[in-house]
Design an enzyme around this catalytic site. Sequence first.
Site, PDB file in Angstrom:
ATOM      1  N   LYS A 222      -1.079  -7.365  -3.708  1.00  0.00           N
ATOM      2  CA  LYS A 222      -0.992  -7.090  -5.154  1.00  0.00           C
ATOM      3  C   LYS A 222       0.317  -6.378  -5.494  1.00  0.00           C
ATOM      4  O   LYS A 222       1.042  -6.771  -6.403  1.00  0.00           O
ATOM      5  CB  LYS A 222      -2.173  -6.220  -5.585  1.00  0.00           C
ATOM      6  CG  LYS A 222      -2.000  -5.602  -6.959  1.00  0.00           C
ATOM      7  CD  LYS A 222      -3.137  -4.687  -7.339  1.00  0.00           C
ATOM      8  CE  LYS A 222      -3.039  -3.283  -6.836  1.00  0.00           C
ATOM      9  NZ  LYS A 222      -2.249  -2.348  -7.647  1.00  0.00           N
ATOM     10  N   ASN A 223       0.610  -5.304  -4.754  1.00  0.00           N
ATOM     11  CA  ASN A 223       1.771  -4.488  -5.131  1.00  0.00           C
ATOM     12  C   ASN A 223       3.092  -5.235  -4.944  1.00  0.00           C
ATOM     13  O   ASN A 223       4.037  -5.007  -5.693  1.00  0.00           O
ATOM     14  CB  ASN A 223       1.769  -3.167  -4.351  1.00  0.00           C
ATOM     15  CG  ASN A 223       0.680  -2.229  -4.858  1.00  0.00           C
ATOM     16  OD1 ASN A 223       0.084  -2.460  -5.916  1.00  0.00           O
ATOM     17  ND2 ASN A 223       0.404  -1.172  -4.108  1.00  0.00           N
TER      18      ASN A 223
ATOM     19  N   ARG B  25       0.972   0.612 -14.374  1.00  0.00           N
ATOM     20  CA  ARG B  25       2.193   1.362 -14.085  1.00  0.00           C
ATOM     21  C   ARG B  25       3.339   0.432 -13.671  1.00  0.00           C
ATOM     22  O   ARG B  25       4.497   0.671 -13.986  1.00  0.00           O
ATOM     23  CB  ARG B  25       1.903   2.375 -12.973  1.00  0.00           C
ATOM     24  CG  ARG B  25       3.071   3.280 -12.653  1.00  0.00           C
ATOM     25  CD  ARG B  25       2.666   4.359 -11.680  1.00  0.00           C
ATOM     26  NE  ARG B  25       3.818   5.076 -11.160  1.00  0.00           N
ATOM     27  CZ  ARG B  25       4.442   6.056 -11.775  1.00  0.00           C
ATOM     28  NH1 ARG B  25       4.029   6.454 -12.967  1.00  0.00           N
ATOM     29  NH2 ARG B  25       5.477   6.661 -11.229  1.00  0.00           N
TER      30      ARG B  25
ATOM     31  N   CYS C 260      -3.631   3.711 -12.461  1.00  0.00           N
ATOM     32  CA  CYS C 260      -4.780   4.483 -11.988  1.00  0.00           C
ATOM     33  C   CYS C 260      -4.653   5.938 -12.407  1.00  0.00           C
ATOM     34  O   CYS C 260      -3.571   6.500 -12.422  1.00  0.00           O
ATOM     35  CB  CYS C 260      -4.842   4.417 -10.463  1.00  0.00           C
ATOM     36  SG  CYS C 260      -5.783   3.038  -9.862  1.00  0.00           S
TER      37      CYS C 260
ATOM     38  N   ARG D 192       2.099  11.161 -11.975  1.00  0.00           N
ATOM     39  CA  ARG D 192       2.890   9.946 -11.788  1.00  0.00           C
ATOM     40  C   ARG D 192       4.079   9.849 -12.751  1.00  0.00           C
ATOM     41  O   ARG D 192       4.179   8.930 -13.566  1.00  0.00           O
ATOM     42  CB  ARG D 192       1.999   8.703 -11.894  1.00  0.00           C
ATOM     43  CG  ARG D 192       0.814   8.754 -10.977  1.00  0.00           C
ATOM     44  CD  ARG D 192       0.061   7.466 -10.903  1.00  0.00           C
ATOM     45  NE  ARG D 192       0.674   6.528  -9.996  1.00  0.00           N
ATOM     46  CZ  ARG D 192       0.124   5.366  -9.658  1.00  0.00           C
ATOM     47  NH1 ARG D 192      -1.028   5.014 -10.146  1.00  0.00           N
ATOM     48  NH2 ARG D 192       0.725   4.555  -8.833  1.00  0.00           N
TER      49      ARG D 192
ATOM     50  N   ASP E  11      -3.330   4.827  -0.283  1.00  0.00           N
ATOM     51  CA  ASP E  11      -4.271   3.856  -0.847  1.00  0.00           C
ATOM     52  C   ASP E  11      -5.491   3.635   0.056  1.00  0.00           C
ATOM     53  O   ASP E  11      -6.470   3.017  -0.373  1.00  0.00           O
ATOM     54  CB  ASP E  11      -3.573   2.512  -1.091  1.00  0.00           C
ATOM     55  CG  ASP E  11      -2.659   2.567  -2.317  1.00  0.00           C
ATOM     56  OD1 ASP E  11      -2.753   3.531  -3.081  1.00  0.00           O
ATOM     57  OD2 ASP E  11      -1.852   1.638  -2.493  1.00  0.00           O
TER      58      ASP E  11
ATOM     59  N   VAL F   4       0.279  12.491  -1.216  1.00  0.00           N
ATOM     60  CA  VAL F   4       1.142  11.645  -2.052  1.00  0.00           C
ATOM     61  C   VAL F   4       0.819  11.841  -3.536  1.00  0.00           C
ATOM     62  O   VAL F   4       1.711  12.035  -4.361  1.00  0.00           O
ATOM     63  CB  VAL F   4       1.016  10.158  -1.653  1.00  0.00           C
ATOM     64  CG1 VAL F   4       1.884   9.283  -2.544  1.00  0.00           C
ATOM     65  CG2 VAL F   4       1.412   9.970  -0.189  1.00  0.00           C
TER      66      VAL F   4
ATOM     67  N   ARG G 162      -8.962  -4.793 -10.423  1.00  0.00           N
ATOM     68  CA  ARG G 162      -7.496  -4.682 -10.495  1.00  0.00           C
ATOM     69  C   ARG G 162      -6.866  -5.023  -9.142  1.00  0.00           C
ATOM     70  O   ARG G 162      -5.711  -5.438  -9.085  1.00  0.00           O
ATOM     71  CB  ARG G 162      -7.087  -3.251 -10.858  1.00  0.00           C
ATOM     72  CG  ARG G 162      -7.426  -2.822 -12.262  1.00  0.00           C
ATOM     73  CD  ARG G 162      -6.862  -1.447 -12.540  1.00  0.00           C
ATOM     74  NE  ARG G 162      -5.463  -1.427 -12.129  1.00  0.00           N
ATOM     75  CZ  ARG G 162      -4.819  -0.358 -11.681  1.00  0.00           C
ATOM     76  NH1 ARG G 162      -5.432   0.788 -11.596  1.00  0.00           N
ATOM     77  NH2 ARG G 162      -3.559  -0.427 -11.327  1.00  0.00           N
TER      78      ARG G 162
HETATM   79  C1  UD1 Z   1       3.002   2.553  -5.521  1.00  0.00           C
HETATM   80  C2  UD1 Z   1       1.800   1.648  -5.396  1.00  0.00           C
HETATM   81  C3  UD1 Z   1       0.526   2.467  -5.205  1.00  0.00           C
HETATM   82  C4  UD1 Z   1       0.677   3.429  -4.039  1.00  0.00           C
HETATM   83  C5  UD1 Z   1       1.957   4.252  -4.173  1.00  0.00           C
HETATM   84  C6  UD1 Z   1       2.245   5.119  -2.957  1.00  0.00           C
HETATM   85  C7  UD1 Z   1       2.484  -0.219  -6.788  1.00  0.00           C
HETATM   86  C8  UD1 Z   1       2.250  -1.018  -8.026  1.00  0.00           C
HETATM   87  N1  UD1 Z   1       1.704   0.853  -6.630  1.00  0.00           N
HETATM   88  O1  UD1 Z   1       2.805   3.348  -6.698  1.00  0.00           O
HETATM   89  O2  UD1 Z   1      -0.545   1.565  -4.954  1.00  0.00           O
HETATM   90  O3  UD1 Z   1      -0.418   4.319  -4.016  1.00  0.00           O
HETATM   91  O4  UD1 Z   1       3.084   3.373  -4.358  1.00  0.00           O
HETATM   92  O5  UD1 Z   1       2.267   4.344  -1.810  1.00  0.00           O
HETATM   93  O6  UD1 Z   1       3.306  -0.588  -5.974  1.00  0.00           O
HETATM   94  N2  UD1 Z   1       6.974  10.297  -8.219  1.00  0.00           N
HETATM   95  C9  UD1 Z   1       7.797  11.193  -8.868  1.00  0.00           C
HETATM   96  N3  UD1 Z   1       8.777  10.685  -9.674  1.00  0.00           N
HETATM   97  C10 UD1 Z   1       8.983   9.351  -9.860  1.00  0.00           C
HETATM   98  C11 UD1 Z   1       8.133   8.458  -9.175  1.00  0.00           C
HETATM   99  C12 UD1 Z   1       7.136   8.957  -8.359  1.00  0.00           C
HETATM  100  O7  UD1 Z   1       7.638  12.385  -8.729  1.00  0.00           O
HETATM  101  O8  UD1 Z   1       9.883   8.970 -10.612  1.00  0.00           O
HETATM  102  C13 UD1 Z   1       5.892  10.817  -7.360  1.00  0.00           C
HETATM  103  C14 UD1 Z   1       4.509  10.407  -7.881  1.00  0.00           C
HETATM  104  O9  UD1 Z   1       4.048  11.300  -8.861  1.00  0.00           O
HETATM  105  C15 UD1 Z   1       3.673  10.443  -6.626  1.00  0.00           C
HETATM  106  C16 UD1 Z   1       4.667  10.037  -5.548  1.00  0.00           C
HETATM  107  O10 UD1 Z   1       5.964  10.193  -6.095  1.00  0.00           O
HETATM  108  O11 UD1 Z   1       3.222  11.753  -6.379  1.00  0.00           O
HETATM  109  C17 UD1 Z   1       4.490   8.599  -5.071  1.00  0.00           C
HETATM  110  O12 UD1 Z   1       4.676   7.734  -6.144  1.00  0.00           O
HETATM  111  P1  UD1 Z   1       5.314   6.283  -5.960  1.00  0.00           P
HETATM  112  O13 UD1 Z   1       5.711   6.084  -4.552  1.00  0.00           O
HETATM  113  O14 UD1 Z   1       6.362   6.124  -7.007  1.00  0.00           O
HETATM  114  O15 UD1 Z   1       4.081   5.367  -6.287  1.00  0.00           O
HETATM  115  P2  UD1 Z   1       4.021   4.174  -7.306  1.00  0.00           P
HETATM  116  O16 UD1 Z   1       5.257   3.358  -7.214  1.00  0.00           O
HETATM  117  O17 UD1 Z   1       3.560   4.657  -8.621  1.00  0.00           O
END
Ligand code: UD1
Length: 458
Positions: free
Chosen positions: A34-35, A104, A128, A133, A320, A342, A412
């Site tokens: 999915k991702n 997201r 989610c 985030r 996840d 995370v 989802r």
């Molecule tokens: C993606 C995955 C999700 C998975 C996550 C971590 C998709 C669509 N979703 O989510 O399933 O759980 O990776 O493996 O691919 N953060 C910041 N600033 C930012 C971005 C992120 O502080 O600009 C923090 C977030 O709050 C979180 C951490 O970084 O605590 C990880 O987030 P991130 O790796 O960005 O996850 P997603 O891309 O949202």
Amino acid sequence: MSSVATIKSNIIPPHLEVKGGCPLNGVLKVSGAKNSSLALMAASLLTKEKLLIKNVPQLTDIEVMSEILRNLGAKLTKTNNSIEINSESIHNVELPYQLVHSLRASFFCVGPLLTRLGEAKIPLPGGCNIGARPVDEHINGLKALGAEVEVINDVVKAQVSTKDKRLRGANITLKYPSVGATETILMASCLALGKTTISNPAREPEIQDLAKMLNSMGAKVFGAGTKRITILGVDSLSGTSHFVIPDRIEAGTFLIAAAITRSPLIIGPVIPNHLSAVISKLKECGCLISQHGEHHLKIIPREISGVDITTSPFPGFPTDLQAPFMSLMATAKGSSKIKERVFEKRMQHVLELNKMGACIYQENNTAYIKGVKELVGSNVEGGDLRSSAAIILACLSAKGNSIFTGLEHLDRGYEKLEEKLTNAGSIISRNFDQPTSQRSISNKIISEDNINTQKNAA
Ligand code: UD1
């Protein structure tokens, strides 16, 4: 008018009825990731040529992303698990809140839109409900590439003001290896002028899949999956055809399903090194896992003992799978400790698991689990995608029957979950018509006759 209102008020949220304690057997098929698919679909906006993405799972998140692309002016043709995307005439730079707030990954469109149209307006994304985030890393990356970005009334407005409307290569160091931010910067920099480096990028397999597809479109991305990615900007990208990697999170969920039901299973297709941390923890707690042919894993669970996990970015234990693993630990021999590092709000399953007889004490982002002999079927509700999967696993292993609500989360991220589990021996049915006030497992579904029929069919 009044008849529509009457019909709506009678609609009961769909739910799953799960018969606990059925052993599983056979093969559980893993769908495309999915991702990965979500990022690849956004990347289709980078080219005027047709892009064919194969092995895309049929999920509501994919539907929402499809709608977002259509809204921007792309044309999509779907056949089973393939999507052909033609983004030649995209024209809209603004994403509507209704579509963005639930996904997201919608934010992935910001880089391609900036590159193709020089402008993007995207409401702050949803997804989610598992913590704050933020998107600061995405925004800092885009600014480093020369975009002007401001957030006004929760809408991110970005534009490229250079004469040639091109972003400029830059050296970017992420404070945290965010998956989404790495993907945003990757997509934005492919067509930028000059060289970009991303230090401390996410190393998840989905990043590698995205880089692979971008390269087959003519991009020059080096080092995806390592601690530094280098992108040499090119002038244009072409169409391509790409086969999405197997979903490692779905595969991990199935491995844990085997362990929690103490059932031997074959799971695939998988890329085993995408699952190293999970395989290692499952072996540590008592499972035998071996490669079965080129693309499958065979798991034989023995007595399951408590082991500790701490989530971290790839190649660490994936956040996840934290929730599904907690369900397993709830039924393990002895105690365990699970630390979520995370996301800060990702233990919504604790309450529901305790409702089923688990013994879990949560303090901030750490759960202390004392394994119990068995969980007991109950009325349970998923609060986010992965906690929903965890609860379903608990229902499969429980004594007695459960009713699960929260399908909007489950759908989802898990393609045809009940069909797959039913083929492997579970007794699960999706119902739309049972009043929530009278939730109880209907005898017709859980009758012994039915159990025998299912076993014969498996
Ligand atoms: C993606 C995955 C999700 C998975 C996550 C971590 C998709 C669509 N979703 O989510 O399933 O759980 O990776 O493996 O691919 N953060 C910041 N600033 C930012 C971005 C992120 O502080 O600009 C923090 C977030 O709050 C979180 C951490 O970084 O605590 C990880 O987030 P991130 O790796 O960005 O996850 P997603 O891309 O949202």
